[in-house]
Enzyme design. Sequence first.
Site, short mmCIF file in Angstrom:
data_model
loop_
_atom_site.label_atom_id
_atom_site.label_comp_id
_atom_site.label_asym_id
_atom_site.label_seq_id
_atom_site.Cartn_x
_atom_site.Cartn_y
_atom_site.Cartn_z
CB CYS A 87 -0.92 0.00 1.21
SG CYS A 87 -2.18 -1.29 1.17
CD GLU B 118 2.67 -1.08 3.25
OE1 GLU B 118 1.63 -0.40 3.45
OE2 GLU B 118 2.77 -1.88 2.32
#
Length: 798
Positions: free
Chosen positions: A442, A444
């Site tokens: 997502c 990170e």
Amino acid sequence: MNARVSKLRSRSLEAVPHISTERAELITEFYASDRTVSPALRRARAFRCLMENKTIYIGDGELIVGERGPAPKAAPTYPELCCHSLQDLETLHNREKIPFARSPEALKVYEEKIIPFWKGRSMRDLIFCEMTDEWKAAYEAGIFTEFMEQRAPGHTVADDKIYRKGFKQFRAEIAASLAALDYSIDPEAQSKSEQLRAMDICADAICVFARRHAQLAREMAEQVRQAGQAGRAERADSASDRAAELLRIAEVCSWVPENPPRDFWEALQAYWFVHLGVITELNTWDSFNPGRLDQHLYPFYEQGLADGTLTRDGARELLQCFWIKFNNQPAPPKVGVTAAESGTYTDFANINSGGLTPDGQDGVNDVTYLVLDVVDEMRLLQPSSNIQLSAKNPDRFLKRALRIVRQGWGQPSIFNADMVVQEMLRVGKSLFDARAGGTSGCVETGAFGKEAYILSGYFNLPKELELALHNGIDARTGEQLGPRTGDATRFSSFDQLMEAFRKQLHHFIEIKVRGNNVIERLYAKYMPAPFLSLLIDDCIARGRDYHDGGARYNTTYVQGVGIGSITDSLSAIKRHVFDERRVDMGQLLAALGADFVGHERLRAALRDETPRYGNDDERADEIMKSVFCAFFDEVDGRPNTRGGCYCIDMLPTTCHVYFGSITQATPDGRGAGEPVSEGISPVQGADRRGPTAVLNSAARMDHALTGGTLLNMKFAPRLLEGEEGIASLAHLVRTYFKLGGHHIQFNVVSAETLLDAQAHPENHRDLIVRVAGYSDYFCDLSRALQDEIITRTEHESF
């Protein structure tokens, strides 16, 4: 797109996701017969078994070849990690949205072979056997989730080594490390020897897998040639062309990944074999990612144009075929309760473009724009795409990406490349490694090809406040879940409430981290990943597995969820209970317990007369910072078991819906069971002063202290019309990043369109929206998630 790509794309979209038992059968047969003592060597031999025996597939017209399962959209299962029950398979088959078809034969195989062998042996069974009662109670209450009870540690990203070296060279490095072992002084020499020998087996196995594709391509070429000779003249020409392509595929697969790629086509195919190796070995979270694809491919692109072996259109076609391969791979289906709730086929492969080069220069090149063209043209859910935006990147790059965003299907997301570097420098990564890294999954952050950055699960921040308000009792079940931190009705100050919240937070972070440390050791001991270890510096040099501290950097993330909801809830209590004394704590708790039934006037006051996060209101934003800092202080720097430390992320994927479902009504006016806020976005509908106010609030968080934050925004389509709309949005993004924001992404769709799609899904089958760190078909989302997206504030002006 040309006819070939159009046909492949349609075939991919029309293929039905279904359960394949082939991998499960092969791995079960292997484990039932293999008696290897060393876990590393056993896993390597299991990988070799899969590479030598799994069905290989080359589809009509394909240029990039290889599938995770025996055919497109065939989803393998991983019973050694989490074994599906018969009920799981029925749930997956029958669920209304995101089903996985399963045949009667598959059900029989599971009933007779897979389940009997793996019962009590899977990693999931081992994990739950080792967890304490307090961990299980917190897990079941929705205090936190645990990623590794469903899938193996992931968030792994390729760097450029697979484009510079072939696996023949990896094997030479392994041999050198083995030769350097000194058994007389190194007590770990035997263990290192086993790990290195396991990596060597895997390096050979992936080459065998590629050569099997080469042999199949040669056989298919001969079949096509013979069929063409027997047919009409025009068909003979077409058959001759395809036969030539298949022979070229055979040549490519005979060379890579054993040897370093020599051209653009070989570079893409080399990566794809590596990708399939990683996701066949284990069902890693967030699949596997190509990293800085544009920068990795640029030398091959430039060389091909120069020597005349490649054209821009040829490169575009190869990339389009590459994109389709990702779309053919649905995420491995979940088990247990998650099987019913899991709401996407997306496996979160996320391709980075732009950003910085390792020496700190503008990383945008011609392949960057080619990649964006392919994203625009293919309009597929997978792979996900993002741009890494540095202050050094040209506005032309940002605006090209925003013209895709304007189309309203949620890609690409946008990351602050300069902040991403700062985040990595803060935790001790070198400047070179930080610049060569980026983001995956997502949002990170990690050092590509050099880091095992593993997400341990989500943490429910609003639930901690609920426990603080009820003296450690779970309001949903009445169970004494947390420590007794005091009767809230006797708190005389807001500071006392915050202290109770911090004590609850500390208690459950302790439980979460202790449990996760046990899980890390279980994976290191029982489920090493020798193939993945080959790809990550410095596993070969150290003779250690990826799961056991072999990587250069080893990070464990805990993801905080609901920062907007807990901020607004605390703000409401501070104002209405302590500052203005409009209501006492007992009355508030009664209203929350009744889900505001009979307390509608109080609910309206809490919702509408409270300083709320997302409105550039320092009263609320200071509370947000206090909660953020409390979470950061509890997690950051704790040692993990792999020689690294814990850090925080702020993202939910879709867990904000689940966390809301098990959280009582909250003091911001949210009803019991409703979703909590997602990412670092404001509470749905609470931001009322426009997008600039949202960004000012979000920027008050110190993003450099995280490994990623997720900010969603929704715009009315008319706002982004014309070049003026693009220029305004570009200015908004640049401003947020100058303020220190990590990430931003957009839905460009009206609430009216979403409501109509909810009511008449048959008319909106192709409607794609940004959910969290991924995009998905709106009609495939759960009703709760659809409602949550609809209620997000729709900005109609800048």
